[in-house]
Design an enzyme around this catalytic site. Sequence first.
Site, mmCIF file in Angstrom:
data_model
loop_
_atom_site.group_PDB
_atom_site.id
_atom_site.type_symbol
_atom_site.label_atom_id
_atom_site.label_comp_id
_atom_site.label_asym_id
_atom_site.label_seq_id
_atom_site.Cartn_x
_atom_site.Cartn_y
_atom_site.Cartn_z
ATOM 1 N N ARG A 163 0.817 -1.224 0.000
ATOM 2 C CA ARG A 163 0.000 0.000 0.000
ATOM 3 C C ARG A 163 0.846 1.267 0.000
ATOM 4 N NH1 ARG A 163 -3.331 -3.267 3.528
ATOM 5 N NH2 ARG A 163 -5.218 -3.873 2.391
ATOM 6 N N LYS A 192 2.971 11.244 -11.545
ATOM 7 C CA LYS A 192 2.219 10.306 -12.376
ATOM 8 C C LYS A 192 3.021 9.023 -12.540
ATOM 9 C CE LYS A 192 -0.585 13.180 -15.470
ATOM 10 N NZ LYS A 192 -0.817 13.498 -16.906
ATOM 11 N N GLU A 194 9.770 18.503 -24.716
ATOM 12 C CA GLU A 194 9.006 18.813 -23.503
ATOM 13 C C GLU A 194 9.399 20.164 -22.918
ATOM 14 O OE1 GLU A 194 6.474 17.218 -22.221
ATOM 15 O OE2 GLU A 194 6.504 15.410 -23.443
ATOM 16 N N LYS A 204 6.238 23.284 -14.487
ATOM 17 C CA LYS A 204 5.430 22.109 -14.143
ATOM 18 C C LYS A 204 5.117 22.082 -12.653
ATOM 19 C CE LYS A 204 4.915 17.193 -14.966
ATOM 20 N NZ LYS A 204 5.442 15.982 -15.632
ATOM 21 N N GLU A 233 -4.749 16.223 -11.876
ATOM 22 C CA GLU A 233 -5.174 16.477 -13.252
ATOM 23 C C GLU A 233 -6.695 16.505 -13.402
ATOM 24 O OE1 GLU A 233 -3.221 15.370 -17.509
ATOM 25 O OE2 GLU A 233 -3.960 13.680 -16.333
ATOM 26 N N ARG A 256 -4.000 21.098 -14.900
ATOM 27 C CA ARG A 256 -2.859 20.246 -15.216
ATOM 28 C C ARG A 256 -2.986 19.607 -16.598
ATOM 29 N NH1 ARG A 256 0.264 15.782 -11.345
ATOM 30 N NH2 ARG A 256 1.771 15.146 -12.920
ATOM 31 N N ASN A 266 -0.599 18.477 -21.425
ATOM 32 C CA ASN A 266 -0.746 17.531 -22.527
ATOM 33 C C ASN A 266 -0.747 18.209 -23.895
ATOM 34 O OD1 ASN A 266 -1.227 14.750 -21.265
ATOM 35 N ND2 ASN A 266 -2.623 16.043 -20.115
ATOM 36 N N HIS A 323 0.062 16.210 -26.956
ATOM 37 C CA HIS A 323 0.035 14.793 -26.605
ATOM 38 C C HIS A 323 -1.159 14.041 -27.176
ATOM 39 C CE1 HIS A 323 3.265 15.929 -23.957
ATOM 40 N NE2 HIS A 323 3.395 14.700 -23.522
ATOM 41 N N HIS A 335 0.032 10.964 -28.989
ATOM 42 C CA HIS A 335 -0.298 9.596 -28.580
ATOM 43 C C HIS A 335 -0.981 8.837 -29.715
ATOM 44 C CE1 HIS A 335 -0.208 10.580 -23.989
ATOM 45 N NE2 HIS A 335 0.974 10.267 -24.463
ATOM 46 N N HIS A 380 8.639 9.347 -28.420
ATOM 47 C CA HIS A 380 7.549 10.099 -27.805
ATOM 48 C C HIS A 380 7.695 11.592 -28.063
ATOM 49 C CE1 HIS A 380 4.467 11.264 -24.958
ATOM 50 N NE2 HIS A 380 5.344 12.019 -24.308
#
Length: 367
Positions: free
Chosen positions: A124, A146, A188, A228, A238, A242, A246, A249, A253, A266
């Site tokens: 946990r 993330k 980025e 960031k 997010e 936030r 992206n 992206h 993606h 990427h």
Amino acid sequence: MSDLITVEIPLGERSYNVVIGPEALMTVSPLVAEMMQRGRAIIVTDEIVAQHHLAGVKTLLTAQGLTVETITMPPGETSKSFAGLEGVVSRLLDLNVDRNETIIALGGGVIGDLAGFAAAVTKRGVNFIQIPTTLLSQVDSSVGGKTGINTGHGKNFVGAFHQPRMVVADLGLLTTLPDRELLSGYAEIVKAALIDDARLFDSLEKIGVQVFDSRALSQAIAAAVAFKARIVAEDEQERGRRALLNLGHTFGHAFEAEAPKDVIRHGEAVAAGMALAFEYSVQLGVCPAEDAARVIAHLDDIGLPSEAGKLAHTQWDARRLVARMRDDKKNQDGRITLILARGIGNAYIETNVDEEDLVAFLETKLK
């Protein structure tokens, strides 16, 4: 510490520092050692990173009196899976990891996401430190908490928000990267400027490829991370602002999902996606055409793809790309969400995208 730049991620009791610069790891290794509660460091890495960097990292840690255990995974996205997660978690349990221990993610974005998610779910939740070894992960994926793995439905569809205790962005770890990987990470940095820092974009335009010099790169990474940090502090999970991170992206993606495995990087997909986001914003009448032209010119000057036709894979179908976009995690109420721009440094979230209009736009850009 004079050559290092420290950026705080301000999250109350879970705040942490991102330490950036040459020899950052050597400088902060005593702080890393203090986080190892049982006098041992458990490093999760991959075979390629291990070949280049593991011996040096182990030497620094053993010099601090630590014993070192390693969990070495195959390189590439295939490790960022349920099977890869099970492998890391099983090994952590074999090592009888304590909940108050801190594990180390040594690698690029795949290892950072995988090890971070394993840390989030093992017993946990155990602590972890990010030591990113690619520019892409130093600027982006190592910061913000993330973590996750990929599924057959898409990238990062299973994961958790789990903040690290520290991020060490050591520029010395980038020396083994091919130029293509450095450029992918640079995308980025440009993204941060395009979202909310027009002055940063101005400086990136002026400095050009000299940004990859050590001091300039440290400052550029720090600027992107500081941006960031502000966004993460406002919207850690997010649910709102936030999502701006992206930019490029949703298109990117889709390119990654449609291309053969490992053909495009990427950052390359994101670069082409950012150019499309600006061009689509121009078509919608919300962005000056000259701003889109500046974005495209800078990507071209730096060596990043400024359009889909400049990616390593060029066989695209507009409807298939839009179908991929429907699966994006940002979408709401079954409608595609895009990050668009009113100009350089002024991105916004568009939740009311007309799919047919988007298909028509892409058809003109994919010829």
